[in-house]
Scaffold this motif. Structure first.
Motif, PDB file in Angstrom:
ATOM      1  N   SER A 153      -5.391   1.708   8.495  1.00 44.38           N
ATOM      2  CA  SER A 153      -6.287   2.853   8.306  1.00 44.38           C
ATOM      3  C   SER A 153      -7.675   2.519   8.834  1.00 44.38           C
ATOM      4  O   SER A 153      -8.114   1.370   8.778  1.00 44.38           O
ATOM      5  N   TRP A 154      -8.379   3.546   9.337  1.00 37.91           N
ATOM      6  CA  TRP A 154      -9.754   3.328   9.807  1.00 37.91           C
ATOM      7  C   TRP A 154     -10.710   3.169   8.625  1.00 37.91           C
ATOM      8  O   TRP A 154     -11.808   2.626   8.766  1.00 37.91           O
ATOM      9  N   ASN A 155     -10.259   3.633   7.443  1.00 40.35           N
ATOM     10  CA  ASN A 155     -11.069   3.507   6.224  1.00 40.35           C
ATOM     11  C   ASN A 155     -10.188   2.896   5.133  1.00 40.35           C
ATOM     12  O   ASN A 155      -9.786   3.565   4.190  1.00 40.35           O
ATOM     13  N   PRO A 156      -9.857   1.607   5.254  1.00 37.39           N
ATOM     14  CA  PRO A 156      -8.850   0.981   4.391  1.00 37.39           C
ATOM     15  C   PRO A 156      -9.237   0.918   2.923  1.00 37.39           C
ATOM     16  O   PRO A 156     -10.413   0.834   2.571  1.00 37.39           O
ATOM     17  N   VAL A 189      -0.727  -8.966  -6.471  1.00 33.09           N
ATOM     18  CA  VAL A 189      -0.542  -7.517  -6.612  1.00 33.09           C
ATOM     19  C   VAL A 189      -1.382  -6.667  -5.655  1.00 33.09           C
ATOM     20  O   VAL A 189      -0.834  -5.810  -4.965  1.00 33.09           O
ATOM     21  N   PRO A 190      -2.708  -6.814  -5.609  1.00 36.93           N
ATOM     22  CA  PRO A 190      -3.487  -5.896  -4.761  1.00 36.93           C
ATOM     23  C   PRO A 190      -3.002  -5.914  -3.314  1.00 36.93           C
ATOM     24  O   PRO A 190      -2.783  -6.985  -2.736  1.00 36.93           O
ATOM     25  N   ALA A 191      -2.789  -4.748  -2.759  1.00 31.86           N
ATOM     26  CA  ALA A 191      -2.292  -4.629  -1.380  1.00 31.86           C
ATOM     27  C   ALA A 191      -3.340  -3.918  -0.532  1.00 31.86           C
ATOM     28  O   ALA A 191      -3.916  -2.920  -0.957  1.00 31.86           O
ATOM     29  N   ILE A 199     -16.891   2.312  -3.557  1.00 24.39           N
ATOM     30  CA  ILE A 199     -17.863   1.216  -3.493  1.00 24.39           C
ATOM     31  C   ILE A 199     -17.246  -0.063  -2.942  1.00 24.39           C
ATOM     32  O   ILE A 199     -17.934  -1.078  -2.789  1.00 24.39           O
ATOM     33  N   CYS A 200     -15.953  -0.029  -2.652  1.00 26.32           N
ATOM     34  CA  CYS A 200     -15.263  -1.212  -2.106  1.00 26.32           C
ATOM     35  C   CYS A 200     -15.786  -1.515  -0.704  1.00 26.32           C
ATOM     36  O   CYS A 200     -15.980  -0.617   0.117  1.00 26.32           O
ATOM     37  N   VAL A 201     -16.021  -2.806  -0.424  1.00 24.58           N
ATOM     38  CA  VAL A 201     -16.517  -3.212   0.896  1.00 24.58           C
ATOM     39  C   VAL A 201     -15.422  -3.848   1.744  1.00 24.58           C
ATOM     40  O   VAL A 201     -15.669  -4.300   2.855  1.00 24.58           O
ATOM     41  N   ASP A 208       0.817  -1.209   0.000  1.00 20.18           N
ATOM     42  CA  ASP A 208       0.000   0.000   0.000  1.00 20.18           C
ATOM     43  C   ASP A 208       0.855   1.266   0.000  1.00 20.18           C
ATOM     44  O   ASP A 208       0.335   2.374  -0.135  1.00 20.18           O
ATOM     45  N   LYS A 209       2.175   1.097   0.135  1.00 17.79           N
ATOM     46  CA  LYS A 209       3.073   2.256   0.134  1.00 17.79           C
ATOM     47  C   LYS A 209       4.065   2.219  -1.039  1.00 17.79           C
ATOM     48  O   LYS A 209       4.865   3.135  -1.202  1.00 17.79           O
TER      49      LYS A 209
END
Length: 309
Positions: free
Chosen positions: A124-127, A117-119, A102-104, A40-41
């Motif tokens: 975070s409180w809202n990842p 790949v997706p990280a 819209i991601c849950v 994510d970084k």
């Protein structure tokens, strides 16, 4: 074969996407000795692979190969087929676009992607999910992706997919001793928009051996029930809410009934006690009157002490 592991692409990606500064500076190439994946970084990373290659009959030498890792922007993305809210979509430019709004946060995309790949943003409180965006805003502005623009070795070429495939086939044909006769991504998983040429077998640089079947065909059977589940979910929640409210009403009614019963019982006890006290008072009063009358009669029956016969 052209990459030298300079990490210029990592730095450019970091700047374009306004990511936080890395723990290890970009000019420190020691970090590529470790096996890394996008996070994510860091949306793109470079890994080093030391591989024994036969350079002549009976003669081998260890060579260093570097591979840039990022989202491959599949033609029919596994992340998109696994996402039941359609947070991943394809753009006309070929990028796999992610919509955080819209991601849950189910993270099915993490498990579905064959390239890891997706990280996920855990702290975070809202990842959100993070991955290479193919520098979509830059492309729409007529610019090159940050990594392609920054590469000093021209290891990265950006253009239309059909043109890149032609360039790749021409290179393989012109230098058959330099490249494996295969374009990784031309057919894998239905094709990707990120393509690789390599001087060594692709599995030796960490790329999985995949067939040409698109991901949606693998996930179709499992995901056909998802719309039903998604459709029934509000009904289920509504039912649970109704049951909960009904239980609350019953509990409230039971409580009110219990209070009423207690009041009634207390009132009856008080009434009985009052009635008993009144009855006792009545009897005591009657007895007192009786005693008083008797005493008065006795007094009247006595002879007059001051008179005589």
């Amino acid at each position: 074969s052209r990459c030298v592991g300079c990490r210029s692409c990592e730095e450019a990606c970091n700047e374009v996407n306004e990511m936080p500064a890395p723990d290890v500076p970009f000019d420190d190439e020691s970090v590529i000795d470790s096996k890394r994946y996008p996070t994510d970084k860091a949306l793109t990373v470079v890994n080093k692979y030391e591989i024994e290659k036969e350079i002549a009959p009976g003669k081998k030498e260890t060579i260093k190969i570097f591979r840039k890792i990022q989202c491959n922007h599949c033609m029919e993305p596994a992340c998109g087929s696994a996402c039941f809210v359609n947070a991943f979509t394809k753009t006309p430019q070929g990028a796999v676009h992610y919509d955080h709004s819209i991601c849950v946060g189910c993270r099915y995309c993490v498990n579905a992607c064959p390239f890891y790949v997706p990280a996920y943003e855990w702290d975070s409180w809202n990842p959100r999910m993070f991955k290479c965006t193919m520098c979509e805003p830059r492309i729409l502005d007529g610019k090159l992706p940050g990594c392609a623009e920054a590469c000093p070795m021209e290891a990265l070429t950006f253009g239309k997919r059909k043109d890149l495939i032609k360039i790749a086939h021409d290179r393989i044909k012109k230098y058959p001793e330099k490249y494996v006769d295969h374009i990784y991504g031309e057919h894998e998983m239905g094709g990707t928009n990120w393509l690789y040429l390599s001087p060594v077998p692709f599995e030796e640089v960490g790329l999985p051996k995949l067939g040409s079947t698109p991901a949606p065909e693998f996930t179709h059977g499992a995901l056909t029930a998802v719309p039903i589940v998604v459709g029934l979910w509000p009904v289920l929640l509504t039912g649970i809410y109704a049951i909960s409210k009904h239980k609350e009403k019953l509990a409230k009614k039971d409580k009110e009934t219990a209070v009423a019963d207690a009041i009634e019982t207390t009132q009856k006890a008080a009434d009985n006690k009052a009635a008993a006290a009144a009855e006792r008072f009545k009897k005591e009063k009657e007895k007192a009157i009786e005693v008083a009358v008797k005493k008065a009669l006795e007094e009247q029956a006595k002879p007059d002490s001051e008179g005589g016969a």
